[in-house]
Each structure stands twice: as C-alpha cells, then as structure tokens.
Write an enzyme that holds these catalytic residues in place. Sequence first.
Site, mmCIF file in Angstrom:
data_model
loop_
_atom_site.group_PDB
_atom_site.id
_atom_site.type_symbol
_atom_site.label_atom_id
_atom_site.label_comp_id
_atom_site.label_asym_id
_atom_site.label_seq_id
_atom_site.Cartn_x
_atom_site.Cartn_y
_atom_site.Cartn_z
ATOM 1 N N ALA A 125 47.430 53.327 51.219
ATOM 2 C CA ALA A 125 47.209 52.304 52.259
ATOM 3 C C ALA A 125 47.309 50.915 51.661
ATOM 4 O O ALA A 125 46.762 50.657 50.575
ATOM 5 C CB ALA A 125 45.839 52.492 52.903
ATOM 6 N N THR A 169 47.618 44.878 42.200
ATOM 7 C CA THR A 169 47.697 44.897 40.729
ATOM 8 C C THR A 169 47.292 46.264 40.191
ATOM 9 O O THR A 169 48.060 46.921 39.466
ATOM 10 C CB THR A 169 46.775 43.809 40.133
ATOM 11 O OG1 THR A 169 47.157 42.550 40.684
ATOM 12 C CG2 THR A 169 46.880 43.751 38.620
ATOM 13 N N VAL A 170 46.091 46.729 40.555
ATOM 14 C CA VAL A 170 45.592 47.987 39.977
ATOM 15 C C VAL A 170 46.250 49.194 40.652
ATOM 16 O O VAL A 170 46.711 50.126 39.971
ATOM 17 C CB VAL A 170 44.053 48.066 40.074
ATOM 18 C CG1 VAL A 170 43.552 49.331 39.401
ATOM 19 C CG2 VAL A 170 43.409 46.848 39.423
ATOM 20 N N ASP A 217 31.337 38.142 38.396
ATOM 21 C CA ASP A 217 32.018 39.396 38.037
ATOM 22 C C ASP A 217 31.383 39.987 36.772
ATOM 23 O O ASP A 217 31.115 41.198 36.706
ATOM 24 C CB ASP A 217 33.515 39.117 37.823
ATOM 25 C CG ASP A 217 34.262 40.340 37.341
ATOM 26 O OD1 ASP A 217 34.551 41.223 38.167
ATOM 27 O OD2 ASP A 217 34.536 40.431 36.123
ATOM 28 N N GLY A 244 43.995 43.547 34.058
ATOM 29 C CA GLY A 244 45.440 43.739 34.154
ATOM 30 C C GLY A 244 45.774 45.153 34.622
ATOM 31 O O GLY A 244 44.953 46.069 34.527
ATOM 32 N N GLY A 263 47.357 38.095 36.852
ATOM 33 C CA GLY A 263 46.690 39.218 37.530
ATOM 34 C C GLY A 263 45.329 39.568 36.953
ATOM 35 O O GLY A 263 44.783 40.622 37.258
ATOM 36 N N LYS A 322 29.293 43.628 36.349
ATOM 37 C CA LYS A 322 29.566 44.625 35.298
ATOM 38 C C LYS A 322 28.341 44.826 34.412
ATOM 39 O O LYS A 322 28.004 45.955 34.053
ATOM 40 C CB LYS A 322 30.762 44.161 34.455
ATOM 41 C CG LYS A 322 32.058 44.111 35.260
ATOM 42 C CD LYS A 322 33.129 43.357 34.480
ATOM 43 C CE LYS A 322 34.453 43.326 35.214
ATOM 44 N NZ LYS A 322 35.405 42.395 34.609
HETATM 45 P P1 NAP Z 1 44.941 43.151 44.667
HETATM 46 O O1 NAP Z 1 46.065 42.948 43.740
HETATM 47 O O2 NAP Z 1 44.557 42.051 45.584
HETATM 48 O O3 NAP Z 1 45.244 44.470 45.506
HETATM 49 C C1 NAP Z 1 44.458 44.879 46.576
HETATM 50 C C2 NAP Z 1 45.261 45.891 47.376
HETATM 51 O O4 NAP Z 1 44.452 46.428 48.402
HETATM 52 C C3 NAP Z 1 46.499 45.297 48.041
HETATM 53 O O5 NAP Z 1 47.566 46.194 47.956
HETATM 54 C C4 NAP Z 1 46.048 45.160 49.511
HETATM 55 O O6 NAP Z 1 47.134 45.270 50.408
HETATM 56 C C5 NAP Z 1 45.144 46.347 49.659
HETATM 57 N N1 NAP Z 1 44.121 46.206 50.693
HETATM 58 C C6 NAP Z 1 43.137 45.291 50.747
HETATM 59 N N2 NAP Z 1 42.402 45.488 51.854
HETATM 60 C C7 NAP Z 1 42.929 46.548 52.490
HETATM 61 C C8 NAP Z 1 42.630 47.222 53.702
HETATM 62 N N3 NAP Z 1 41.607 46.843 54.486
HETATM 63 N N4 NAP Z 1 43.398 48.265 54.073
HETATM 64 C C9 NAP Z 1 44.436 48.660 53.291
HETATM 65 N N5 NAP Z 1 44.778 48.060 52.128
HETATM 66 C C10 NAP Z 1 44.028 47.016 51.746
HETATM 67 O O7 NAP Z 1 43.598 43.515 43.853
HETATM 68 P P2 NAP Z 1 43.513 44.211 42.415
HETATM 69 O O8 NAP Z 1 43.547 43.167 41.364
HETATM 70 O O9 NAP Z 1 44.447 45.348 42.366
HETATM 71 O O10 NAP Z 1 41.996 44.716 42.445
HETATM 72 C C11 NAP Z 1 41.638 45.893 43.139
HETATM 73 C C12 NAP Z 1 40.214 46.268 42.710
HETATM 74 O O11 NAP Z 1 40.207 46.532 41.305
HETATM 75 C C13 NAP Z 1 39.167 45.189 42.913
HETATM 76 O O12 NAP Z 1 37.941 45.783 43.260
HETATM 77 C C14 NAP Z 1 39.056 44.521 41.558
HETATM 78 O O13 NAP Z 1 37.800 43.919 41.334
HETATM 79 C C15 NAP Z 1 39.228 45.723 40.672
HETATM 80 N N6 NAP Z 1 39.700 45.446 39.323
HETATM 81 C C16 NAP Z 1 40.772 44.653 39.123
HETATM 82 C C17 NAP Z 1 41.242 44.445 37.827
HETATM 83 C C18 NAP Z 1 42.420 43.556 37.549
HETATM 84 O O14 NAP Z 1 42.696 43.325 36.378
HETATM 85 N N7 NAP Z 1 43.107 43.062 38.548
HETATM 86 C C19 NAP Z 1 40.609 45.070 36.762
HETATM 87 C C20 NAP Z 1 39.505 45.903 36.998
HETATM 88 C C21 NAP Z 1 39.066 46.078 38.290
HETATM 89 P P3 NAP Z 1 48.203 44.055 50.538
HETATM 90 O O15 NAP Z 1 48.780 43.871 49.179
HETATM 91 O O16 NAP Z 1 49.207 44.568 51.500
HETATM 92 O O17 NAP Z 1 47.435 42.878 50.980
HETATM 93 N N1 HSE Z 2 38.717 39.588 37.138
HETATM 94 C C1 HSE Z 2 38.297 40.590 36.203
HETATM 95 C C2 HSE Z 2 38.337 40.006 34.801
HETATM 96 C C3 HSE Z 2 39.209 41.774 36.302
HETATM 97 O O1 HSE Z 2 38.909 38.926 34.635
HETATM 98 O O2 HSE Z 2 37.761 40.590 33.900
HETATM 99 C C4 HSE Z 2 38.745 42.935 35.474
HETATM 100 O O3 HSE Z 2 37.552 43.458 35.978
#
Ligand code: NAP
Ligand code: HSE
Length: 449
Positions: free
Chosen positions: A43, A13-14, A201, A319, A187, A205
Amino acid sequence: METVNLGLIGGGTVGGGVIRALRRNGALMASRLGVNLAIRRVAVRTPRKHQDLDLPEGVLTTDWRQVVEDPQVQIVVELAGGTTAARDMVLAALRLGKPVVTANKALLSAHGPELFRTAAQHGANLYYEASVAGGIPIIKVLRESLVGNRVVSLAGIVNGTCNYILTRMKLEGIEFNEVLAEAQRLGYAEAEPSLDVDGHDAAHKTGILASLAHGFWVDPKSIHTEGIRQISRLDIQFATRLGYTIKLLGVIKTFEAAPSGKKKPARKKAVDGPRIQVAVYPALIPNTHVLASVNHAFNAISVRGDIVGDTLFYGRGAGADATASSVLSDLADAALDLKHRSVERVPCFVAHSSDSRVVPMEEVVSRYYLRLEVIDQPGVFARISALLARAKIGISSIIQPEGHAGETVPVILMIHDASNAAMQKALKQIARLNVVRAEPVLIRVEPFE
Ligand code: NAP
Ligand code: HSE
C-alpha cells in the site's frame, strides 16, 4: 518450500529498500530459513510515484486495509510512519492475529503498551528491530543476547540525521541549517525534521531501549529531551580545542544520588531494580572515547552489562538499505515463528515491573560546558564566579579568546559536578547579568569514566 506472504504498508525510503533487498537476497534467505518470503500486497498513497518499484500488476493498492485484510497476507509490515493511521494499521493486523513488523519508533513510543497488550491478547507478535539505530541489531541484543545481564549503563548515538549534521559542522566548519537539507535529501531525516533535530526521534528510541533494558515501560514524558539547534560552529570549535567532540546522546544510567551532608528522607525501596536516568541531550565526549569517532549517519550504542562488561554496537543508523536489513531480520523471525507455530518464543516486550523508576533530570548530577557572550570589561569573571560559588558550583577551567575592551567576547567555563536543578538556577541568575549579552549555551559533559 513453504511460502510466507507479506503485506507492506509503505513503499518509500524503507519500504522501497525492503522490496529491493528481498529481490536481491530473497533466495539466499529462503535457503537459510527454509521459508520463501513473497510480497503479495503493497500500500502507498500515490502509486504513480512508485513505478520504479516495478511490482507485478495488482500488488500496489492505495488502501492499507486491503493489505491487512487480505487472507493471503500472513505478515504485515508497517513502513508508513506517523502515529495515527499507523496505529490503526498495526492494531487491525494484530487483532486479526497477524504478526506485524514495524520500523516506527514514534508509534511505539506513543502507543507501545497498547500495541504490546493487543499483540499478547491476539496471540500475534510485534517486531521492531528497525525502529532503533537502523541496521544495528540492538533490539535483539537487549532482549535476547544480553538477557543474562543487568544493564548498568547505555549511551548511544541513535539519530543519524543529528550525527550527520554535527559531523559535517565539525569537519567542514559549516552551520546547522546548511547541512539539514542535505540530510533530508539523503533520506535520513524524518518527514518532520524537528523530530530529529529537537531530539524527539532519539528520545523515542532511547525510551524503547530503556524499556527493554530495565523491564518496565518508560513513559516518553519522563525522558528529558534536548536537541542540537542551539549548538553552533563556535561550540564545536571550542569543544575541539578542549579535546572533546559534541554528539547527541541517548543516555540510560543507573542513578547514583549525589553525596550530600544532609540526611535524605528514606525512599521506598525499589523492589524491581535501581532508579535510572533516561535522557537525550547533546554532550561533549572525550575525543579518546570510541563514540567520538562515530561520524556521519552512523550510529553506535555502548552497553555495559554487569556480567559481560562493556560492549559496543556500530552501524548505519538510517537510510533505505541499513533499515531494510533490520526489517529482513524481523521478517525471518516472524516467518520462522509461523513455520514452527512458536509465536511467543521471544515475547515482543518483557515487562517485569509496572513501576516507573525514572529519576527526574533535576536530581541528576552532570558536568557542563557553559558558553557566555559577555562584555569585555574588568570584573565580569568575578560576578559570574560569585554567582556560581554562591550555588556551590565549582569551575574547573575558563577560556576566553582575546577580545577588545567594550566588545562582546565568548567565554567558556568548564563546570564541575552539579545537579541539573542547581545549575539551571545559577544559569538563570547569570543570564540576567547586564554584562551577559546573549542566551547562554549549556552543554553537558559525559566523561565516560
Ligand atoms: P517515507 O519515505 O515517507 O515513506 C512512507 C511510505 O508510506 C510512502 O510510500 C507513503 O506513500 C506510504 N504511506 C504513508 N501513509 C500511508 C497510508 N495512509 N496508506 C498507504 N500508504 C501510506 O518514510 P520512510 O523514511 O520510509 O519511513 C517509514 C518508517 O520507517 C517511519 O516510521 C520512519 O520513522 C521509519 N524509519 C525510517 C528510517 C529512514 O532512514 N528513513 C530509518 C528507520 C526507521 P506515498 O509515497 O505514496 O506517499
Ligand atoms: N530520522 C532517523 C535518523 C531515521 O536520522 O536516525 C532512522 O531512525
């Protein structure tokens, strides 16, 4: 123009959001910064899932070490999530003296002191704007913009998933479980949704914000944390009738001890600042307060500084695009630091004390909303209010919808200021009454006076 090469770990997602945002606004950023940001390696675990990222041949890898150790990669961006492999990734990059950008609040919460220490030891920097409140630049606000203020209080809606769920429960009258799946699809939710709905979470924060605001590392174990699973449609409806909205809040307040007749033993004088309350809990907030109208996945943080007074920061808290915007801000800082060789211009964490000054929740005084399911029979109120009176806890109002004799009915009690310790003790006794037929629901009230 100078080019700075980026290595991303994570293309979900990010990560995907960052790649698309750089494609869209990379040239604009280059014209503003005088530095071109180029993605050199990315990666992921399963490359076939990421064809839509449309990356040039040779950029994708399944081995994060190839990203970190690539001599051409100058900034490492950790967007993988989790706290085990992510810790190895960030430490490996910092040990090579490479600046790291992360959105990973769980990682910072679990290993912050070690990561900040490693960054300092290796003359690298760690950037984490995206870790709190998605697109809202609150880290910069606390660390840089409000540096001349003492933070008197901070209250924030910092979890988009919970806010999305509570908003839809209120606006559409639906129950918790029906909405969670939708938040996951959009997401917003973490891979493990309990991180969101059980308040963890938001605690990660809130701990980061409290640490920055008060200059000592707030141990996550000292943060009282409650989630939103126990909130039902009924509570939301009663809160509305009473003029309140229920929100999951991260609360950081300068602690004021309850006035009491008894003389308390003198406490060691806090040299570095006041004792503070740091907690996450669902709260009834007056509909007239601005946080009550922050809906869906939006976040908002209100910060009161002793010089500036009240400030408010609002935006999308989760998001792909909102979070990518904060990652881009960190990338700009990291790239400019590299360009001007000024890595420590803004230190990643400014500690001016090592002593924890977090007050245990039991000492904190709150107001409460209490919902009880009781048998509709004479004398029920008298028994409940006698227990509260014995604990010296005052009731400010009672609501009981009309019921039928002998059936269970909900009763809502609004309760005056009482310490959390006294309230919990009284609640245990109330729950044991034979006329109380379900687990009581206790929600704090934040009057924002
Ligand atoms: P996500 O959609 O699950 O994406 C994680 C990515 O990391 C995927 O591409 C995954 O690969 C890859 N990955 C995981 N482990 C790995 C490894 N060992 N080696 C290489 N690649 C690896 O998660 P996300 O929502 O983007 O969140 C990422 C981070 O941002 C988290 O720490 C989350 O707390 C933070 N965050 C998220 C949001 C949000 O709105 N989603 C907002 C703020 C912060 P595959 O896809 O191939 O499995
Ligand atoms: N899961 C987190 C939320 C993503 O819902 O706020 C953003 O940090």
